[in-house]
Every structure is written in C-alpha cells, then in structure tokens.
Design an enzyme around this catalytic site. Sequence first.
Site, mmCIF file in Angstrom:
data_model
loop_
_atom_site.group_PDB
_atom_site.id
_atom_site.type_symbol
_atom_site.label_atom_id
_atom_site.label_comp_id
_atom_site.label_asym_id
_atom_site.label_seq_id
_atom_site.Cartn_x
_atom_site.Cartn_y
_atom_site.Cartn_z
ATOM 1 C CG PHE A 347 -1.969 -0.820 1.396
ATOM 2 C CD1 PHE A 347 -3.182 -0.851 0.695
ATOM 3 C CD2 PHE A 347 -1.685 -2.321 1.906
ATOM 4 C CE1 PHE A 347 -4.283 -2.008 0.705
ATOM 5 C CE2 PHE A 347 -2.538 -3.238 2.035
ATOM 6 C CZ PHE A 347 -4.029 -3.085 1.459
ATOM 7 C CG ASP A 348 1.005 5.776 -1.704
ATOM 8 O OD1 ASP A 348 2.160 6.235 -1.329
ATOM 9 O OD2 ASP A 348 0.144 6.636 -1.784
ATOM 10 C CE LYS A 349 2.634 8.590 5.235
ATOM 11 N NZ LYS A 349 1.740 9.614 5.283
#
Length: 659
Positions: A347-349
Amino acid sequence: MDHHSCNNGHCACGHDHGHHKMDGTCICGHDHHSEGVGHDRSMGKIVFVLVGGILTLNSFLLNGIFPEQKFAGQLCALLGAFILAFPIIWTAVKDLVGGKVYMNELVALAILAALASGDFQIAGVIAFFLLVTIIIETRTASGAQRSIEELVKLAPDTARRLGPDGNEENVRAAELQLHDKIVVRPGENFPVDGKIISGESTVNQASITGESLPVEKSEKSDVFAGTQNLTGAVIVEVTRIGADTTLGKVQEMILQAESSRTPAVRIIDRYAGYYTPTILMIGCITWWFTGSIDSVIAFLVISCPCAVVLATPTAVVAAVAAAARLGIFIKNIAHLELASHIKSFVFDKTGTLTDGLLSVVAIHPFGETTNAKLLQVSASVERFSNHPTALALVKLAAEAEIPLLDAADFKETHGRGVEATLDSKQVIVGRANFLKERAINLKEEAADSDTMSIVYVVLDGDPIGWIGFRDKLRNEAAEMLGELRALGIRHCAMVTGDREAVAAEVAAKLQIDSYESGCLPQSKVAFVEKLKTSSRVAVVGDGVNDAPALAAGDMGIAMGAIGSDIAVNSASIALMTNDLRRIPAFLKLSRKSQVIVNQNLVFGMLFVFGGMVLSIIGVMTPVWAAVLHAASTLIIIFNSARLVRTGEELTLRETAKEQ
C-alpha cells in the site's frame, strides 16, 4: 471479422469475443452471422419458437384427441419441425459454405437425421429445446451489451447551454464543447464531466463510484457524466466530453473486461476446432455398431457442449456486473482470476491508507490563551492561503462555528508561513525556523514534531501557542487490513515518501508487516520487485504518483480512479471510490467466481460426457437429450447468477449507516 455479426463485443449467441475464432465465428457455432443486434436476433428466434412450437404441440393434440386426423397431425408436425429447425440448419449451411465446421453442425445433423427418419414430432421437439437454449444464451450471456445500454441511458441527450448573453438554449449533449457553461437543475443527470462554477447541490454518484451516500458539491467541485443532481441548480463548466468523460471510460472498461479472456477460456478456444470432427467420427462409429439412428441423434444433441462453453463467460459477466455495482472496474478479466492467487499487498500511504489531506490533531495554547482564541486568530489569517494547513484550520473553525476576524496586509512566504494584521495587531503563523529567523523566542517547542507538522502562532511578537497537523488514517483502513488477513493474505506492506517517524507510527497503528519510508518512485518499484520473488503481489495506490509501482505489481489497484486518466492506464483494477473495503470485497468476488467457474466446468463436462455414454448404449432418447441440453444450460446460467449479489452486504451496511 464481420462487424455486422457482432454488437458491443458479442455475437448473436451472446458469447463475447473471447469465445470467437480469429475469423469472428463463435466456437459454440451459434448464429453469429444474422443481421441486427443481439436483441433483435433473439426476438426473431422467439417468433420461430412460438410458431413452430404451437404447430408441434398441435400435432400431438390432433393425434391424441382426433386420431382420425392423422394427415393433419403429420402436416402440423412437419411444418413445426421445419420452422423450428430452419434457424439452426441455415446457420450450419452458412458455416459449411464458408468452409467452417463448428458445433452448430452437430445440432443440425441431429435434426436432419430425425427428419430423415420420418418422425417429425421428435424432430420438432428436439429443435424446440435447442432453439430455446440458444435464445436463453443470447438473452443471458450478452452482459456487456446491456451494461453499455444502461450506462448510455444515464447521460441525457440534451443540455441547457448558457449563451454569451446569459440566456439558456437547449442543445444536444454531443454538441457541447470544452469550457461551455451549462445549467443542471435538481433531479437531472449531468450530461458531461465538469466543474461547478456557481451554486451548490447534493449529487448521487452511485452510478459511477458505487457509493450509497450522496456527496455535497459546491463551487470548484468536480461532477461527472451520468451522476444525478439532487437538490440545487448549478452552473457547470464542461471539462470533458464524449468518450473522455468518466462515464465514457467506464463503458470502455466494461467492453475491455468482457472482450478479454481468462486462461480457462483460451484452453477451450485452442481445442474447439478438433471437437466437432471427433464427435462426428464417434457418431459414425456408433451408427456402424448399433444401427440405431435414435442413439446417433441423441449422441449428436447431447454432445453440443453449450454448458461447458458457457461455464466461464456467464460467471465472468455476473462477476463484472457485481464489481461494477460496487464501483470496481476490471480492465482485463484475466485479473479476476489472478486476484484469487494474490498473497501479498503493498500500500501507498498518503491518499491510500490516509486521507491525503492534513487535519488538525493538536492545539496547544500558551499561558491564558484558549483553544478557541488560538484557532480563531490562526484561521483568520490563514483563510487567505491555499496551503493544506490553511485549509485544515479554516475547515476546523467552520466546524466549531468560530467566527473569523477581518485581516489586512496579508503576506505569505511560500512553504514557511503567513502574516497579517488583526485589530491593528500583527499575527504570524508559520514553522519554527520561519519564526527563529525573525528572532522570535518560541517559549517551548512541540515534543511530537517528528510525527506532526507544527505551526506556531505569534500575536504582536508574543507566541500564543502551536497547532499540530497530521494526515489522518482512513476510518476503514484497519477494518480492511483485518479482512485481508482473514482472507489469508500473508503479508501487508507500506511504502511512502514520508519521514521515518511518520511511517513507523502509521505502520504501528495498522499493524503493517513491513514498511519503507523516504521512498522515491524507483524505490517503490524495487520494493515491489523484491516482494514478487516470494509471492504474487497486488499494489494499491492513488494512481497519480504511484503509476510505476502499480505497473510493477502482479496486479495494480488504483484508488479513487474517478476522472483520473493516469489511474485507469496504470492499474489493472480501478476503484471509483476511496473506500478501502472494496479491496477485500473484490478478493471475495474473485475467489467466489473461481469456485463458480469450476463448478460450472465440472457439471458441464459430467453432463456432456455422461450423456454421450448413455446415448451410445441406447439409454438416452433424442427428446431427453434435447430436454437435458436445455436444462444444463439453465443450471449453468443460474449458478453463475449467484455472483451478481456478491458484496451486497457492503452496500447494505452503507445504506444502514445513512439511515
């Protein structure tokens, strides 16, 4: 390929182009050369079914009630059989003239054999059930055509365009140009994508995003073609038209999804050309050894593997429909199968696990200053800035119903701070370094500056407090990760360009298995590539600054892809909403669809090969073969239809919250 024979990616039998040979012929051999759209073709076949069915039924009634009317009964049976058999035999003849031999020829030979035997009633019954089967397939499997038709209905054909003099004129939506201004009133759908330049309203975006809750829209808000304006009249500036609109992209994605093929379908394609000659050879051997024309007729009827051919496409159409209802658009249905094998997520944050917008998380006044006073002073100055911290302050002040003061002499130093005059007093709001450069003593500094963005507020040279900002976690992030782990996902990782302290805090709160901070785009790609060596990896990002990582994963999922060309182009799956719970819902849909496909294939093969054996040994009659052929197709279709309601609990939960 004969473009007259296909409509929106489907042939007359309702099968998508994934079930066609290179010349455009459907592998099941159904009538794909007739003129008109699929709906018209099925309506034409219904006429044959009704007329031929009535004549065949009348022949049975005449023989039973008026046995002396033998000639009339035979004539009705003959006419009924020929009327019912005509569409199937005509297609088979066209195939042969074109030098093609597919599965349609099996059915045609069975009907001709029954006619040659002189039993016209049996021939009529066989043709009736087989033609009904073809109609059912045409009406049920042509999912893309009906999906596109429904989507097209969402966007109105006309629009009210504002002329240079401000007067409204009704024009066709197709005539609208970029930057035209249109008026959309309550209860109307938006004809194109645009930006509101005047007015405010509540908009139902469920047709695009799958969200059950309406969304508040005001000036500068984006609106999308096919969504419904609920409460207020608005003036919209056109930003996208035609196929470039979000609705147009959705239509394109549906066509792409249903014209692509799963690995299972490609296997069927590969061996379809060998199937019919093999069956004809076995039929000849059966006739040679048994001498029973009924056994051969039953064998030819039961050997047409429509149940097997429909096993995958019907499940795919149902899964695509279920996903679209949830605002999940699958660009290539091979990824529907791939998703069931994913074991790791990256996941990107920012903008994915978090809102992507700064929010006020701490207010720390000095001395006798109150929280309300600190917020009022800072927001009154910051309201003239477009910086994310300014927007967060003004938003919080509005929510707290704190009145803002008049400010003068506003000045902004980009990325560092702002200053203005309130009631003849100078106010400075900015970062610590910005204030220290002005020789201002901060009294005390925030202890959590590593995990928060801090601004200090100075009134007439005297610091009166500091305010902390943080990108808040999405409310459903923890729930989503829990559901993924319950589904057997072994590893959940996070990559971010943010600081180590911020990344560590987010990872700890969400119990992320591993993370990497300070990532540049190439660092994210390297992280994904390393994880791919041990498992299948899905990458989830906002689709704008994460395009390389999305493309690097086995599967890319773009969050909030509505209106984003980059998101749609870089990812395998496009989520038209930012609701993270759509991700485990998609995984559940993927796994359930694989179960349904396997069930369909096993049932279809058992039916076909079991029926062949029963026909060869003389147990299966031609009529029962036709009845079971139609019944097996219906069973496959209804079994696949169970997928349509997948994820319904998610939308029901959203509706319950709304109430």
